[in-house]
Design an enzyme around this catalytic site. Structure first.
Site, short mmCIF file in Angstrom:
data_model
loop_
_atom_site.label_atom_id
_atom_site.label_comp_id
_atom_site.label_asym_id
_atom_site.label_seq_id
_atom_site.Cartn_x
_atom_site.Cartn_y
_atom_site.Cartn_z
N ILE A 30 31.86 41.07 37.57
CA ILE A 30 30.81 40.35 38.27
C ILE A 30 29.45 40.94 37.93
O ILE A 30 28.47 40.23 37.66
CB ILE A 30 31.06 40.36 39.78
CG1 ILE A 30 32.34 39.60 40.12
CG2 ILE A 30 29.87 39.76 40.53
CD1 ILE A 30 32.72 39.62 41.58
N ASP A 255 29.16 -7.66 28.80
CA ASP A 255 30.23 -8.62 28.55
C ASP A 255 30.97 -8.95 29.84
O ASP A 255 30.91 -8.20 30.82
CB ASP A 255 31.22 -8.03 27.53
CG ASP A 255 30.62 -7.87 26.15
OD1 ASP A 255 29.59 -8.52 25.88
OD2 ASP A 255 31.17 -7.09 25.36
N LYS A 277 31.33 -14.07 26.25
CA LYS A 277 31.71 -15.29 25.52
C LYS A 277 32.91 -15.94 26.20
O LYS A 277 33.93 -15.29 26.42
CB LYS A 277 32.03 -14.95 24.06
CG LYS A 277 30.86 -14.30 23.33
CD LYS A 277 31.27 -13.89 21.93
CE LYS A 277 30.07 -13.27 21.21
NZ LYS A 277 29.69 -11.98 21.78
N VAL A 314 33.86 -1.59 17.17
CA VAL A 314 35.23 -2.02 16.87
C VAL A 314 35.40 -3.44 17.42
O VAL A 314 35.62 -3.63 18.62
CB VAL A 314 36.27 -1.06 17.48
CG1 VAL A 314 37.69 -1.54 17.14
CG2 VAL A 314 36.07 0.36 16.96
N MET A 391 43.66 -9.43 20.31
CA MET A 391 43.71 -10.89 20.25
C MET A 391 44.21 -11.50 21.55
O MET A 391 44.60 -12.67 21.58
CB MET A 391 44.61 -11.34 19.11
CG MET A 391 46.05 -10.82 19.22
SD MET A 391 47.12 -11.41 17.89
CE MET A 391 47.08 -13.15 18.20
#
Length: 486
Positions: A30, A255, A277, A314, A391
């Site tokens: 310490i 998004d 989208k 990505v 997908m």
């Protein structure tokens, strides 16, 4: 029962110990931490102790600190500005505090607030910038907890920014003698490109941007954009840099699939604009609108965050958005996120690579920019590789038929992960031959990610998050169709 004594109200003060003598009583682990901190502050350190820990003895041998051997002697306090008692003997620590009080020397007794006349706070350090946190000795663990939180929120580049402002302080005051003008200048500086350039390690460009901002005085603030990966949904997977940028943003374009938990981490008064989208919508028109909004808000001097699910580079069109910003001369930065394939696989207990089963992994999206089918089916049908399909769950019958037609074994395992990393995560497993039927039977819906390959078989045994994986035979007997599931 009597109430405990009130925690004293301390006066916050940063001490300049450069060249001043400080005594440390004790030479254990310490004490060594205290000695290191004092040396870092430029103090002349003397240590008093019968014996020395090897690392402390090395400092003595190197001539960096003095050593008083033996038990505590009040005369060790002569000419000291501060004393730190760091022994494991309460009697010795009390003796040090009493002697220091008699000589009007500030004393810190480690882990004993009542004996201390001065306390050492928890600190967050970014170069010359220091933030001290003290509970007056009443709740040291809380102070430590707050320090740990600040450590994650404050970027290391704040040290470079502090040093830049320190060296330019006189010039800033000469250029802007009016305090209101200086305040406006600092608001522009901190909202402008300088902090981001320092964060990237581009010090020369940061200095040029500083000079430009100083020459403009209290003019209009330039806008900038941060392209941020929000990760797959679990807010704990957002990067520290992503969290910091969210807390700075004036406008956030996000998004649809960015989770509400991640959005809740944003600055409370930030303007949130959903730009997701829609399935079956005009994606090209939507992307053009996103580009227009980025340019519009940045040109208005706003700090804009473009928040994307997963990683923006990505299958996130991040490159297209940066091209637009570059073409309009707008400053930007990129904050990577954990992409869905990596996160969903981890939360499903699926290693994407494995020495025995898969020596490579492919990230695959279904469609190209013009809506064509760009997939190289013969290459994807090869064995000993993992396929991660971004997908959703549409077109699974076409995917199965093409892979099998090009030689992929119908018995290849798959793991279909719906709402990966979120509380409502579901995982469906099986073989390639039964993939569309299994997805339809369990009504899997987007967001979902498909992992195909021998490694997907690990989900049955290595799953750790959420309910156990489901198989085709676990589904209730319903008339759900593949089209309905998609």
């Amino acid at each position: 029962m009597s109430s405990p004594p009130a925690t004293p109200q301390l006066f916050p003060l940063f001490a300049d110990l450069k060249g001043r003598r400080v005594l440390v009583v004790g030479a254990g682990s310490i004490a060594r931490r205290k000695i290191d901190a004092l040396l870092g502050a430029g103090a002349r350190v003397a240590v008093g102790s019968p014996a020395l820990e090897p690392s402390v003895a090395a400092l003595v041998d190197a001539g960096r600190i003095e050593h008083y051997p033996g038990r505590f002697d009040p005369n060790w306090l002569n000419d000291a500005w501060l004393v730190v008692a760091a022994t494991d003997s309460p009697i010795t620590n009390r003796a040090v505090a009493t002697a220091a009080e008699a000589r009007r020397v500030w004393a810190n007794v480690v882990d004993d607030a009542e004996l201390s006349s001065v306390q050492v706070p928890s600190r967050v350090e970014r170069g010359p910038l220091q933030i001290a946190i003290s509970s007056g000795g009443g709740a040291p663990m809380l102070a430590r907890h707050l320090r740990e939180q600040l450590e994650t929120q404050l970027d290391e580049s704040l040290g470079d920014l502090t040093e830049l402002l320190r060296t330019q302080r006189r010039r800033i005051r000469q250029r802007l003698p009016d305090i209101a003008a200086r305040r406006a200048f600092f608001e522009r500086l901190l909202a402008g490109p300088v902090p981001g350039l320092l964060r990237r390690g581009n010090h020369a460009e940061a200095e040029r941007a500083f000079e430009k901002t100083l020459s403009e005085g209290a003019g209009t603030t330039a806008g900038r954009v941060a392209l941020v990966g929000a990760g797959p949904g679990d807010p704990g997977l957002l990067t520290l840099r992503g969290l910091r940028v969210l807390n700075e943003a004036d406008v956030i374009l996000h998004d649809r699939l960015v989770s509400t938990e991640v959005l809740a981490l944003a600055r409370r008064d930030a303007e949130l604009i959903e730009v997701g989208k829609q399935v079956g919508g005009d994606h090209h028109a939507t992307q053009s609108r996103i580009h227009a909004l980025l340019v519009e808000h940045a040109r208005a001097g706003k700090r804009v965050v473009r928040l994307k699910g997963g990683d923006p580079f990505v299958f996130g069109r991040g490159g297209e958005e940066l091209e637009t910003l570059h073409a309009h001369g707008i400053d930007f930065e990129v904050v990577p996120g954990i992409t869905a394939a990596v996160a969903c696989a981890a939360y499903a207990g699926v290693p994407l690579t494995h020495r025995e089963h898969a020596q490579s992994v492919r990230f695959v999206t279904a469609l190209g920019r013009d809506g064509s089918d760009p997939i190289d089916w013969p290459a994807l049908a090869r064995e000993r590789q993992t396929l991660a399909f971004y997908m959703g769950v549409s077109g699974l019958d076409r995917l199965r038929d093409n892979l099998v037609a090009h030689g992929r074994d119908p018995a290849t395992p798959f793991a279909l992960v719906e709402n990966g990393t979120r509380a409502e995560q579901r995982v469906v497993t099986g073989t390639l031959a039964e993939l569309p039927e299994a997805a339809a039977a369990h009504a899997i819906r987007a967001p979902a990610l498909l992992i195909l390959g021998e490694v997907a078989g690990s989900a049955a045994t290595l799953h750790w998050f959420g309910p156990r994986p489901l198989r085709l035979e676990d589904a209730p007997a319903t008339g759900t169709s593949i089209a309905q599931a998609a």
